[in-house]
Scaffold this active site. Structure first.
Site, PDB file in Angstrom:
ATOM      1  N   ARG A 126       0.827  -1.206   0.000  1.00 52.58           N
ATOM      2  CA  ARG A 126       0.000   0.000   0.000  1.00 52.58           C
ATOM      3  C   ARG A 126       0.854   1.246   0.000  1.00 52.58           C
ATOM      4  NH1 ARG A 126      -4.389  -1.896   4.359  1.00 52.58           N
ATOM      5  NH2 ARG A 126      -5.209  -3.617   3.126  1.00 52.58           N
ATOM      6  N   ARG A 159      11.391  -9.558  -0.035  1.00 56.90           N
ATOM      7  CA  ARG A 159      12.346 -10.684  -0.020  1.00 56.90           C
ATOM      8  C   ARG A 159      12.515 -11.223   1.398  1.00 56.90           C
ATOM      9  NH1 ARG A 159      12.901 -14.007  -3.450  1.00 56.90           N
ATOM     10  NH2 ARG A 159      14.801 -14.649  -2.442  1.00 56.90           N
ATOM     11  N   ALA A 160      12.462 -10.344   2.399  1.00 51.02           N
ATOM     12  CA  ALA A 160      12.582 -10.811   3.789  1.00 51.02           C
ATOM     13  C   ALA A 160      11.458 -11.793   4.094  1.00 51.02           C
ATOM     14  CB  ALA A 160      12.529  -9.623   4.751  1.00 51.02           C
ATOM     15  N   GLN A 161      10.233 -11.442   3.663  1.00 47.46           N
ATOM     16  CA  GLN A 161       9.088 -12.318   3.930  1.00 47.46           C
ATOM     17  C   GLN A 161       9.224 -13.637   3.152  1.00 47.46           C
ATOM     18  OE1 GLN A 161       5.985 -12.712   1.671  1.00 47.46           O
ATOM     19  NE2 GLN A 161       5.495 -14.339   3.117  1.00 47.46           N
ATOM     20  N   VAL A 162       9.625 -13.539   1.868  1.00 47.67           N
ATOM     21  CA  VAL A 162       9.788 -14.758   1.061  1.00 47.67           C
ATOM     22  C   VAL A 162      10.837 -15.672   1.691  1.00 47.67           C
ATOM     23  CG1 VAL A 162      10.626 -15.652  -1.145  1.00 47.67           C
ATOM     24  CG2 VAL A 162       9.044 -13.728  -1.118  1.00 47.67           C
ATOM     25  N   ASN A 163      11.938 -15.095   2.142  1.00 49.41           N
ATOM     26  CA  ASN A 163      13.005 -15.899   2.741  1.00 49.41           C
ATOM     27  C   ASN A 163      12.524 -16.588   4.018  1.00 49.41           C
ATOM     28  OD1 ASN A 163      15.503 -16.276   4.559  1.00 49.41           O
ATOM     29  ND2 ASN A 163      16.369 -16.000   2.517  1.00 49.41           N
ATOM     30  N   TYR A 205      12.132 -20.770   4.657  1.00 50.25           N
ATOM     31  CA  TYR A 205      12.784 -21.514   5.742  1.00 50.25           C
ATOM     32  C   TYR A 205      11.788 -22.098   6.728  1.00 50.25           C
ATOM     33  CZ  TYR A 205      17.593 -20.374   4.608  1.00 50.25           C
ATOM     34  OH  TYR A 205      18.820 -20.320   4.001  1.00 50.25           O
ATOM     35  N   TYR A 208      15.924 -10.543  11.883  1.00 52.28           N
ATOM     36  CA  TYR A 208      16.282 -10.591  10.464  1.00 52.28           C
ATOM     37  C   TYR A 208      15.336  -9.718   9.651  1.00 52.28           C
ATOM     38  CZ  TYR A 208      16.360 -12.616   5.722  1.00 52.28           C
ATOM     39  OH  TYR A 208      16.397 -12.797   4.374  1.00 52.28           O
ATOM     40  N   GLY A 229      15.817  -6.074  10.478  1.00 51.56           N
ATOM     41  CA  GLY A 229      17.110  -5.646   9.957  1.00 51.56           C
ATOM     42  C   GLY A 229      17.098  -5.476   8.446  1.00 51.56           C
ATOM     43  N   ARG A 248      20.593  -7.405   7.654  1.00 48.81           N
ATOM     44  CA  ARG A 248      19.955  -8.715   7.754  1.00 48.81           C
ATOM     45  C   ARG A 248      20.990  -9.786   8.104  1.00 48.81           C
ATOM     46  NH1 ARG A 248      21.966  -9.377   2.796  1.00 48.81           N
ATOM     47  NH2 ARG A 248      22.064 -11.479   1.914  1.00 48.81           N
TER      48      ARG A 248
END
Lengths: 145, 145, 145
Positions: free
Chosen positions: B31, B51-55, B59, B93, B96, B104
């Site tokens: 948004r 990308r933080a969420q995808v990573n 995992y 992470y 960061g 990160r």
């Protein structure tokens, strides 16, 4: 032991079959739009199908984790029924997203709602187990008394 | 049976709630930066959150698989404690990575370290089970003697 | 209980180690091609390695779900053996995809074939349990009679 998990196992295998269906739709869309791996970008029609599948994949472990905790600690039958509803919501989400980005929203909210119910069932079931295991407090017996 | 898994179940549900928090952060970032699905590229600020969420999603199944093997075959309490540490590392992470790519790294190394400890605990626990089940060799009894 | 799942647990931990190997290959490729997170696009050589890892990650929860249902409801040893074959197929897939997009195809078909066998084993095992649990019909005893 298996009678405590057979409904969860059945919903899990159904969920895998649904994921397989989504993957096949992406393979088919790759052919239709001529987008070979490793490419993942293309016209919005392709990207919507691709992202729908990625999103469903991303939620699959979360769904399974909740399905099994709710089924083991709250009620297997209820968890399995909610699981079937979730798989139906995901199917509607995929079909909706393929048509347009806005049509993914209603089934997305519905599916997310089911996940939150599974969270609540898991949390209540685990909390109930903690209370009776560590504090010796059986809330259900208290309510029945 | 449930008393052997209730701590693992509790950490699993906490992990799901953390994933939900990360997903909400991506929705919020979409948004703020005006990036509607199915688009996944944009300014670096958005791409880092995405990308933080995808990573973390990627995992999550690995984490759950190790948490449960370590808890079932090594020690439930230790596995659950390591699991809580891992969830904390993932939170650091995410926060960061949102600030900058380099921030990160420290929590990423910390989280990866915990996963390797869970791998070691799982492998030792399963190896111990194999030795006592197939070879009739109980290493813990030998060490205690 | 652990003797009914120790082979599945061992294959699960092996699978996690394989995923770790794939992740390390992506980290190494990011250095070689100079592509820092959060970027995920680059020369085809990089994108193939990246997509190979993403694809393996995506299938990992599906693989684990089937491995465990097939192992619990059909036969643990058979499920674990198929699991090892699947991990081998995934290794070949990764190595193949790194070399060229077309070289990913043969191991991909092989791995998918194993997953379908695990689906069939899971479904048969669960169906057998349902029939004997709800209908009182033991198909294996009927066949043996």
């Amino acid at each position: 032991m298996l009678d405590q998990i057979h409904l969860l196992a059945a919903v899990t295998v159904l969920g895998v079959l649904e994921q397989a269906y989504f993957v096949l739709q992406v393979i088919y869309a790759r052919r239709v739009f001529g987008i070979s791996p490793p490419k993942i970008s293309g016209p919005p029609e392709f990207e919507r199908i691709f992202r729908a599948q990625v999103n469903c994949s991303e939620y699959f472990p979360i769904f399974l984790a909740l399905l099994w905790q709710a089924g083991l600690f709250f009620h297997q039958g209820l968890a399995a029924a909610l699981g079937l509803l979730y798989l139906y919501a995901r199917y509607c989400y995929f079909i909706g997203y393929r048509a347009s980005s806005s049509k993914r929203l209603a089934p997305m909210y519905f599916g997310t709602g089911i996940l939150w119910i599974l969270v609540a069932a898991s949390a209540l079931g685990i909390l109930h187990f903690f209370l009776s295991h560590y504090v010796g407090l059986n809330v259900l017996q208290l309510l029945a008394a």
